[in-house]
Scaffold this motif. Structure first.
Motif, PDB file in Angstrom:
ATOM      1  N   GLY A  31       0.836  -1.199   0.000  1.00  0.00           N
ATOM      2  CA  GLY A  31       0.000   0.000   0.000  1.00  0.00           C
ATOM      3  C   GLY A  31       0.865   1.240   0.000  1.00  0.00           C
ATOM      4  O   GLY A  31       1.803   1.338   0.789  1.00  0.00           O
ATOM      5  N   ILE A  32       0.545   2.181  -0.896  1.00  0.00           N
ATOM      6  CA  ILE A  32       1.335   3.409  -1.039  1.00  0.00           C
ATOM      7  C   ILE A  32       0.449   4.610  -0.712  1.00  0.00           C
ATOM      8  O   ILE A  32      -0.662   4.715  -1.235  1.00  0.00           O
ATOM      9  N   ASP A  33       0.949   5.495   0.137  1.00  0.00           N
ATOM     10  CA  ASP A  33       0.271   6.757   0.404  1.00  0.00           C
ATOM     11  C   ASP A  33       1.139   7.859  -0.189  1.00  0.00           C
ATOM     12  O   ASP A  33       2.161   8.240   0.383  1.00  0.00           O
ATOM     13  N   LEU A  34       0.733   8.327  -1.360  1.00  0.00           N
ATOM     14  CA  LEU A  34       1.527   9.307  -2.097  1.00  0.00           C
ATOM     15  C   LEU A  34       1.153  10.723  -1.665  1.00  0.00           C
ATOM     16  O   LEU A  34       0.044  11.183  -1.916  1.00  0.00           O
ATOM     17  N   GLY A  35       2.081  11.403  -1.001  1.00  0.00           N
ATOM     18  CA  GLY A  35       1.827  12.769  -0.547  1.00  0.00           C
ATOM     19  C   GLY A  35       2.742  13.756  -1.244  1.00  0.00           C
ATOM     20  O   GLY A  35       3.694  13.358  -1.922  1.00  0.00           O
ATOM     21  N   GLY A  36       2.475  15.025  -1.057  1.00  0.00           N
ATOM     22  CA  GLY A  36       3.278  16.052  -1.705  1.00  0.00           C
ATOM     23  C   GLY A  36       4.704  16.090  -1.188  1.00  0.00           C
ATOM     24  O   GLY A  36       5.634  16.472  -1.901  1.00  0.00           O
ATOM     25  N   THR A  37       4.923  15.669   0.052  1.00  0.00           N
ATOM     26  CA  THR A  37       6.250  15.725   0.666  1.00  0.00           C
ATOM     27  C   THR A  37       6.879  14.343   0.777  1.00  0.00           C
ATOM     28  O   THR A  37       8.044  14.149   0.452  1.00  0.00           O
TER      29      THR A  37
ATOM     30  N   VAL B 277      -3.774   8.627 -12.834  1.00  0.00           N
ATOM     31  CA  VAL B 277      -3.813   9.816 -11.970  1.00  0.00           C
ATOM     32  C   VAL B 277      -3.612  11.052 -12.822  1.00  0.00           C
ATOM     33  O   VAL B 277      -2.637  11.166 -13.562  1.00  0.00           O
ATOM     34  N   LEU B 278      -4.546  11.989 -12.681  1.00  0.00           N
ATOM     35  CA  LEU B 278      -4.566  13.199 -13.496  1.00  0.00           C
ATOM     36  C   LEU B 278      -4.182  14.402 -12.642  1.00  0.00           C
ATOM     37  O   LEU B 278      -4.820  14.669 -11.612  1.00  0.00           O
ATOM     38  N   ALA B 279      -3.151  15.120 -13.042  1.00  0.00           N
ATOM     39  CA  ALA B 279      -2.793  16.437 -12.522  1.00  0.00           C
ATOM     40  C   ALA B 279      -2.947  16.608 -11.012  1.00  0.00           C
ATOM     41  O   ALA B 279      -3.724  17.451 -10.558  1.00  0.00           O
ATOM     42  N   PRO B 280      -2.204  15.848 -10.201  1.00  0.00           N
ATOM     43  CA  PRO B 280      -2.283  16.101  -8.762  1.00  0.00           C
ATOM     44  C   PRO B 280      -1.740  17.497  -8.437  1.00  0.00           C
ATOM     45  O   PRO B 280      -0.718  17.889  -9.000  1.00  0.00           O
ATOM     46  N   PRO B 281      -2.421  18.254  -7.594  1.00  0.00           N
ATOM     47  CA  PRO B 281      -1.946  19.593  -7.253  1.00  0.00           C
ATOM     48  C   PRO B 281      -0.571  19.520  -6.589  1.00  0.00           C
ATOM     49  O   PRO B 281      -0.287  18.582  -5.841  1.00  0.00           O
ATOM     50  N   ASN B 282       0.288  20.484  -6.866  1.00  0.00           N
ATOM     51  CA  ASN B 282       1.641  20.547  -6.309  1.00  0.00           C
ATOM     52  C   ASN B 282       2.569  19.444  -6.814  1.00  0.00           C
ATOM     53  O   ASN B 282       3.575  19.140  -6.175  1.00  0.00           O
ATOM     54  N   PHE B 283       2.220  18.814  -7.946  1.00  0.00           N
ATOM     55  CA  PHE B 283       3.131  17.864  -8.599  1.00  0.00           C
ATOM     56  C   PHE B 283       3.450  18.431  -9.983  1.00  0.00           C
ATOM     57  O   PHE B 283       2.846  18.009 -10.975  1.00  0.00           O
ATOM     58  N   PRO B 284       4.399  19.364 -10.090  1.00  0.00           N
ATOM     59  CA  PRO B 284       4.634  20.044 -11.371  1.00  0.00           C
ATOM     60  C   PRO B 284       5.013  19.056 -12.471  1.00  0.00           C
ATOM     61  O   PRO B 284       5.804  18.129 -12.257  1.00  0.00           O
ATOM     62  N   GLY B 285       4.408  19.235 -13.647  1.00  0.00           N
ATOM     63  CA  GLY B 285       4.759  18.414 -14.804  1.00  0.00           C
ATOM     64  C   GLY B 285       3.950  17.128 -14.931  1.00  0.00           C
ATOM     65  O   GLY B 285       4.027  16.437 -15.944  1.00  0.00           O
ATOM     66  N   TRP B 286       3.199  16.792 -13.912  1.00  0.00           N
ATOM     67  CA  TRP B 286       2.423  15.539 -13.926  1.00  0.00           C
ATOM     68  C   TRP B 286       1.085  15.814 -14.587  1.00  0.00           C
ATOM     69  O   TRP B 286       0.233  16.480 -14.005  1.00  0.00           O
TER      70      TRP B 286
END
Lengths: 330, 330
Positions: free
Chosen positions: B8-14, B81-90
């Motif tokens: 299980g992965i919890d992908l966060g901005g940091t 996954v579409l355009a997560p906020p604070n993930f530039p270029g994604w």
């Protein structure tokens, strides 16, 4: 007309409406009777039983069962109706037992559902909702009713009470409706509240046709008058209906945010005031939904009118058939 | 410890948090890495892949798959996954393809879900939510997130975006949050908004311990300070947190009316401020729910903290296994 056949009952405070419904062909024949609620529950049940008997006899083959859309609280098993408002003496009645004791096996399986849920299910299979897998139904009448259809099924919640849109607040310090919830949408657009708002708003607008329509006593304003005045181009009436539509849009926006169900079907008496309310709701709903969920939002009027109540009630029986087949297969 | 096993992965901005999870035993081992979002999506995917590889190697048997809780918009098939906020270029990334190209078949099936939904699913199977069939999850942090669990499953809505409680309005003429929705609950109790409210409210209360805590610059107020001050008995801080709880209760009341789901689990950073907020929410929620739905309402804190994100992500894989078995049976 091919079967299976079921009887759908729409139990109201004034009338009982009943229809023989074919799964493939829809409404075959319908009839109605006075509810006679003031004579107590036994009389109401007799009246329902007589309608069922009439329709079952007119069916080309034995009916599979009877579905009933009813006011009051429905238990999770969908067999029992608890204390419907304005039905004096009715405490808790098991509808299957009540019909079996009157009709024997003639009625088949008996399934009860909340009247708003039954109407939404009718819309989902025979009305404006049939275009969508999922939608929110809102009923504008004396009160503001609601129901959620998700994957062509009623979304019932944890104990069968889901869809109480009328009690959702749009202003936590707003006015109170019957439920005691401050700022509940019903406290703005429920019939009594909307009429009161119209009275205050049109009081000092002598130019409004409403004065004449209400015989110069604004306590008599009805939503029907507002609609008729709006059709005549009356500015005051148009403003009042747009005000109501704006509020409706707000609460529907909140519902869309929570459910991500973007289609709304509007039924009930006040929906006759149609686009005077709904165009305004269409403008405001988008402003109350987060941008990611705005695409594809639509607010439509129910096209089958009150028939969806009977049709949806009958469909409860067809769903029961499907579920039984599904269980047999696994 | 018995299988099956999933990552299980919890992908966060940091940070990226990852866990090896056993269906029967829960969390086996976890690890984390910097997200390094500023290096662009390829780097993020490399970082995720490395964590998956590490954990898959430590698993007693091949992992069935990888579940990922992610910010951004998730497609209905739960692959992209579409355009997560604070993930530039994604822009738009198919996570299964991205992991397969890095790890071959090692990762197994890859399922993506909205991070709030994943956390709620984790709570449903491993956390405070496991006591209930259905509940509403609300996450108090920078923003106000939400999710709906119905019958131990995520209620996804028509296109996977359900649960946006943070954007539900409690005052149609209220202040605006990021989404542009007037009176959205986030505009009251989102971190920035709550801090600002605290600043205004405590500005002229020289007696509040907050002044000292914030080094006499109230722009630096954090929810953590409010909590610490409340624990010390600071009246001003207690009032601010109670104010926030009242607002939270309002929006949850609206959600209960619509869903008839009467259990609420609160997670996220601000939930640390615990009962200072939640006791107030418990008092107000009942006032915003129609009487027929008030029985059994409960608001509880999530007990597993942030772990529910990883656990729920892994559980997506176990659910996928169940569904496959279910389909094979019919």
């Amino acid at each position: 007309m091919a079967g299976p056949f079921a009887v759908g009952i729409d139990l109201g405070g004034t009338n009982i409406k009943a229809a023989l419904v074919s799964r493939t062909g829809g409404l075959v024949v319908d009839c109605s009777a006075d509810t006679e609620a003031h004579f107590g529950p036994e009389r109401i049940l007799d009246n329902i039983a007589r309608l069922v008997q009439d329709l079952a006899r007119r069916s080309p083959e034995p009916v599979v069962g009877v579905g009933i859309g009813s006011p009051g609280t429905i238990d999770l098993a969908r067999t029992t109706v608890l204390a419907p408002p304005n039905f004096p003496g009715w405490e808790k009645i098991h509808m299957g037992d009540a019909l079996a004791s009157r009709l024997g096996p003639l009625a088949g399986v008996v399934i009860v559902e909340n009247d708003a849920n039954a109407a939404a299910l009718g819309s989902a299979h025979y009305g404006a909702g049939s275009a969508f897998e999922s939608f929110i139904m809102v009923t504008l009448g004396t009160g503001v009713g609601g129901a959620i259809i998700y994957g062509r099924r009623i979304f019932r919640g944890a104990s069968g009470g889901a869809g109480e849109i009328g009690h959702m607040t749009i202003d936590y310090e707003g006015p109170m409706a019957r439920s005691g919830v401050a700022g509940a949408i019903e406290a703005y657009i429920g019939q009594r509240f909307l009429s009161r708002h119209a009275r205050y708003r049109l009081m000092n607008r002598g130019d409004s046709a409403i004065h004449r329509m209400a015989n110069y006593d604004l306590h008599g304003i009805t939503p029907k008058m507002l609609h008729e005045a709006a059709v005549e181009g009356d500015e005051g009436a148009i403003e009042v209906l747009a005000w109501a539509g704006h509020k409706l849009g707000v609460v529907l926006g909140s519902a869309v945010n929570l459910l991500d169900i973007r289609k709304v079907i509007v039924g009930g008496g006040l929906s006759a005031a149609g686009d005077y309310i709904l165009d305004s709701a269409r403008r405001s709903i988008v402003r109350y939904v987060t941008p990611g969920l705005q695409e594809g939002i639509e607010i439509l009027r129910e096209t089958r009118g009150n028939e969806v109540g009977m049709l949806g009630a009958a469909h409860l029986v067809f769903e029961w058939l499907d579920d039984r087949k599904g269980q047999a297969a696994t």
